[in-house]
Scaffold this active site. Structure first.
Site, PDB file in Angstrom:
ATOM      1  N   GLU A   1       9.346   1.239  11.047  1.00 37.81           N
ATOM      2  CA  GLU A   1      10.473   2.004  10.828  1.00 37.81           C
ATOM      3  C   GLU A   1       9.571   3.472  10.922  1.00 37.81           C
ATOM      4  OE1 GLU A   1      12.254   4.972   9.720  1.00 37.81           O
ATOM      5  OE2 GLU A   1      12.788   4.122   7.722  1.00 37.81           O
TER       6      GLU A   1
ATOM      7  N   LYS B   1       0.735  -1.203   0.063  1.00 34.26           N
ATOM      8  CA  LYS B   1      -0.199  -0.118  -0.084  1.00 34.26           C
ATOM      9  C   LYS B   1       0.839   1.109   0.109  1.00 34.26           C
ATOM     10  CE  LYS B   1      -1.823   2.829   2.845  1.00 34.26           C
ATOM     11  NZ  LYS B   1      -1.957   4.164   1.988  1.00 34.26           N
TER      12      LYS B   1
ATOM     13  N   GLU C   1       9.096  15.854  15.877  1.00 33.38           N
ATOM     14  CA  GLU C   1       9.439  15.646  14.341  1.00 33.38           C
ATOM     15  C   GLU C   1       8.595  16.534  13.567  1.00 33.38           C
ATOM     16  OE1 GLU C   1       8.390  11.929  12.117  1.00 33.38           O
ATOM     17  OE2 GLU C   1      10.522  11.863  11.749  1.00 33.38           O
TER      18      GLU C   1
ATOM     19  N   CYS D   1      13.260  10.410   7.537  1.00 31.45           N
ATOM     20  CA  CYS D   1      13.093   9.932   8.761  1.00 31.45           C
ATOM     21  C   CYS D   1      14.223  10.362   9.577  1.00 31.45           C
ATOM     22  CB  CYS D   1      12.567   8.618   9.134  1.00 31.45           C
ATOM     23  SG  CYS D   1      13.706   7.510   7.591  1.00 31.45           S
TER      24      CYS D   1
HETATM   25  P1  NAI Z   1       1.441   8.309   8.183  1.00 27.70           P
HETATM   26  O1  NAI Z   1       2.046   7.462   9.263  1.00 27.70           O
HETATM   27  O2  NAI Z   1      -0.125   8.353   8.471  1.00 27.70           O
HETATM   28  O3  NAI Z   1       1.340   7.521   6.815  1.00 27.70           O
HETATM   29  C1  NAI Z   1       2.165   6.658   6.331  1.00 27.70           C
HETATM   30  C2  NAI Z   1       1.576   5.425   5.706  1.00 27.70           C
HETATM   31  O4  NAI Z   1       0.492   4.895   6.409  1.00 27.70           O
HETATM   32  C3  NAI Z   1       0.571   5.810   4.616  1.00 27.70           C
HETATM   33  O5  NAI Z   1       0.713   4.899   3.808  1.00 27.70           O
HETATM   34  C4  NAI Z   1      -0.666   5.800   5.252  1.00 27.70           C
HETATM   35  O6  NAI Z   1      -1.698   5.799   4.123  1.00 27.70           O
HETATM   36  C5  NAI Z   1      -0.750   4.637   6.266  1.00 27.70           C
HETATM   37  N1  NAI Z   1      -1.736   4.986   7.275  1.00 27.70           N
HETATM   38  C6  NAI Z   1      -1.849   5.866   7.746  1.00 27.70           C
HETATM   39  N2  NAI Z   1      -3.007   5.379   8.684  1.00 27.70           N
HETATM   40  C7  NAI Z   1      -2.821   4.027   8.762  1.00 27.70           C
HETATM   41  C8  NAI Z   1      -3.861   3.161   9.778  1.00 27.70           C
HETATM   42  N3  NAI Z   1      -4.295   3.551  10.623  1.00 27.70           N
HETATM   43  N4  NAI Z   1      -3.451   1.850   9.481  1.00 27.70           N
HETATM   44  C9  NAI Z   1      -2.564   1.493   8.207  1.00 27.70           C
HETATM   45  N5  NAI Z   1      -1.697   2.339   7.708  1.00 27.70           N
HETATM   46  C10 NAI Z   1      -2.189   3.859   7.839  1.00 27.70           C
HETATM   47  O7  NAI Z   1       2.095   9.694   8.037  1.00 27.70           O
HETATM   48  P2  NAI Z   1       1.521  11.062   7.173  1.00 27.70           P
HETATM   49  O8  NAI Z   1       0.304  11.217   8.101  1.00 27.70           O
HETATM   50  O9  NAI Z   1       1.425  10.962   6.079  1.00 27.70           O
HETATM   51  O10 NAI Z   1       2.712  11.945   7.909  1.00 27.70           O
HETATM   52  C11 NAI Z   1       2.551  12.653   9.189  1.00 27.70           C
HETATM   53  C12 NAI Z   1       3.880  12.746   9.958  1.00 27.70           C
HETATM   54  O11 NAI Z   1       4.605  11.431   9.905  1.00 27.70           O
HETATM   55  C13 NAI Z   1       4.833  13.659   9.243  1.00 27.70           C
HETATM   56  O12 NAI Z   1       4.839  14.774   9.431  1.00 27.70           O
HETATM   57  C14 NAI Z   1       6.217  12.919   9.800  1.00 27.70           C
HETATM   58  O13 NAI Z   1       6.574  13.526  10.790  1.00 27.70           O
HETATM   59  C15 NAI Z   1       5.899  11.440  10.034  1.00 27.70           C
HETATM   60  N6  NAI Z   1       6.347  10.485   8.715  1.00 27.70           N
HETATM   61  C16 NAI Z   1       7.357  10.045   9.128  1.00 27.70           C
HETATM   62  C17 NAI Z   1       7.995   9.209   8.060  1.00 27.70           C
HETATM   63  C18 NAI Z   1       9.042   8.312   8.384  1.00 27.70           C
HETATM   64  O14 NAI Z   1       9.823   8.098   7.425  1.00 27.70           O
HETATM   65  N7  NAI Z   1       9.585   7.877   9.537  1.00 27.70           N
HETATM   66  C19 NAI Z   1       7.303   9.043   6.681  1.00 27.70           C
HETATM   67  C20 NAI Z   1       6.087   9.760   6.825  1.00 27.70           C
HETATM   68  C21 NAI Z   1       5.597  10.688   7.732  1.00 27.70           C
END
Ligand code: NAI
Ligand code: MG
Length: 502
Positions: A275, A200, A406, A309
């Site tokens: 991660e 996904k 973050e 990240c």
């Molecule tokens: P997110 O963690 O919500 O999204 C990442 C992935 O998880 C996306 O594919 C999303 O559709 C999916 N997802 C979201 N809710 C889910 C759930 N309940 N069950 C399963 N999958 C789910 O991150 P978002 O909202 O895009 O970004 C918010 C913050 O998260 C960013 O500002 C950043 O601080 C952090 N982030 C950190 C990342 C990293 O590489 N460690 C990458 C992306 C975001």
């Protein structure tokens, strides 16, 4: 999208892909619409225009994808393939990624905002090399033979050995900052281990995963080995990770969602690796040349607009050199040219979305309200596109929100320190533990500091170096488990102990 504006900037394949209309789900090697017919738009962050319309998978589509992956594992040719056959398919896929690297980089830029040049040189090169690295492991998965004693049956003899078996159907949930690269970190070990996958992509950046889907078909993977479901977190990601047919979840994204996925996984005893976020320190010791430190610190935070990240988002400088190094970082930040990822001259590209731009600007505002001073940047870039100026904040202490949370944007906080113990304490005073860098040529002090830092990666005189062969992951709230390296493969394998009475 008005393709005429960019058609001359991208390859014919990219233009054709974008012009193809609605992008569908990949289930059982067929491109299918969502059962509900729903779609969503993906936006080009440089133009704020729609870049594509994509099928919006709901729970019923997720279920079909999981069933397809299960069939491929249990009944399909995939489960019967030799390790060498899996290896060869993966090597073919790596070659196709290389052959399509320009198009993949352009799509990544149009979806995420990032530089095409960097997406090609960094993301796509790493994707292809990672598939090759993991292809090599397919033929090197080994158990062990054990001479068991069994003290409660005197005279007993057993032939005992272990088999490493694929963990099963893998749910790979990936973010938008390095969309295809992080997808490859999940696909690589899963395919090498003999698993099947439901991938996904993030709702902000589905295009390169879908293009990779074409390459997976072209490489000749059998039906159901890789399924791709596009959609958001609540409607697509959540039912996927909670599906009882999933054996392992591999997730990269926010710590908040990571925790939710961990909870959902435990209910089915689904294995999981996470991660997650970071707030990685960059520690400059007082022997470091200030100009080298400043350039290193700028690269550590501004690469990929800080949407990394392990971005070096906290800069600790010895107080003797603080003003000089901060002044140099601010000068570098002020001199960076903002522009779209398709412009090779641009050094800071738009953030992925309006939401992320707003989130980052809100954090800058919170920092200023808590007493910080912006010595560079300080808010949104002018004009169309989700730009944030590269920003350097001083007059910050470790308990300020901008030093703790973050931000995931081009925002650096710089703080002075006095001695080595103090900076180690400050560096560790965070819920996160993904990365850290030390800038110094004083071997003794560097080696004293490395064991003190609570971080999954420590870089010396560099930051955020990554390679297929080196494990990457977090201490503390930055995650559980490792991507890349041999350690990643283990997370896609079960161990079966076999006893044969002799
Ligand atoms: P997110 O963690 O919500 O999204 C990442 C992935 O998880 C996306 O594919 C999303 O559709 C999916 N997802 C979201 N809710 C889910 C759930 N309940 N069950 C399963 N999958 C789910 O991150 P978002 O909202 O895009 O970004 C918010 C913050 O998260 C960013 O500002 C950043 O601080 C952090 N982030 C950190 C990342 C990293 O590489 N460690 C990458 C992306 C975001
Ligand atoms: Mg979210």
């Amino acid at each position: 999208m008005d393709l005429s504006a960019i058609r001359h900037l991208v390859t014919e394949q990219t233009a054709a892909f974008l012009a193809a209309g609605e992008h569908r789900l990949l289930i059982d090697n067929e491109w299918v619409p969502a059962l509900s017919g729903a779609t969503f738009e993906t936006i080009n962050p440089a133009t704020e225009e729609v870049a594509g319309r994509v099928a919006f998978a709901g729970p019923a589509d997720v279920d079909r994808a999981v069933q397809s992956a299960r069939r491929a594992l249990d009944d399909g040719p995939w489960g019967r393939m030799t390790p060498a056959q899996r290896q060869n398919l993966m090597l073919r896929l790596a070659d196709l990624v290389d052959a399509n690297a320009q198009t993949l980089a352009e799509l990544e830029s149009i979806d995420n905002g990032k530089s095409v040049a960097l997406a090609k040189a960094v993301d796509m090169t790493l994707v292809a090399e990672f598939f090759r690295y993991m292809a090599g492991w397919a033929t090197k998965i080994e158990g062990s033979t054990i001479d068991a004693s069994v003290p409660f049956i005197p005279g007993a003899k057993f032939m005992t050995y272990t088999r490493r078996e694929p963990v099963g159907v893998v749910a790979a949930v990936v973010p938008w900052n390095f969309p295809l690269l992080v997808a490859s970190w999940k696909l690589g070990p899963a395919l090498a281990a003999g698993c099947t996958v439901v991938l996904k992509p993030a709702e902000q950046t589905p295009l390169t995963a879908l293009y990779l889907g074409r390459l997976i078909l072209e490489a000749g993977f059998p039906p159901g080995v890789v399924n791709i479901v596009t959609g958001d977190g609540p409607s697509t990601g959540a039912p996927l990770v909670a599906h009882p047919g999933i054996n392992k979840v591999s997730f990269t994204g926010s710590t908040e969602v990571g925790k939710r996925i961990g909870h959902a996984s435990i209910d089915n005893m689904t294995r999981f690796t996470l991660e997650l976020g970071g707030k990685s320190p960059v520690i400059v010791l007082d022997d470091c040349d200030p100009a080298t430190a400043a350039q290193g610190a700028a690269n550590a935070i501004f690469f990929n607009q800080g949407q990394v990240c392990c971005a070096g988002s906290r800069l600790y400088i010895h107080k003797k050199q603080f003003d000089r190094v901060v002044g140099d970082v601010a000068k570098i930040a002020d001199g960076m040219r903002l522009g779209p990822g398709l412009d090779p001259q641009a050094q800071i590209n738009p953030l992925v979305s309006r939401e992320q731009m707003q989130r980052v600007c809100d954090y800058i505002q919170i920092g200023l309200e808590q007493g910080a001073t912006a010595v560079a940047g300080g808010g949104r870039g002018e004009g169309t596109g989700y730009y944030v100026k590269p920003t350097v904040l001083v007059d910050v202490s470790n308990d300020h929100r901008v030093a703790r949370e973050e931000i995931f944007g081009p925002v650096l906080v710089a703080m002075p320190y006095d001695d080595l113990d103090e900076v180690a304490r400050q560096a560790n005073d965070t819920p996160y533990g993904l990365g850290a860098s030390i800038w110094s040529n004083d071997l003794t002090r560097v080696h004293r500091l490395i064991p003190k830092l609570q971080a999954g990666s420590v870089w010396v005189n560099s930051h955020a170096m990554l390679d297929a062969s080196v494990p990457f992951g977090g201490y503390k709230q930055s995650g559980i488990g490792r991507d890349m390296g041999r350690a990643a493969l283990d997370a896609y394998l079960e161990t079966k102990a076999v006893w044969i009475a002799l």
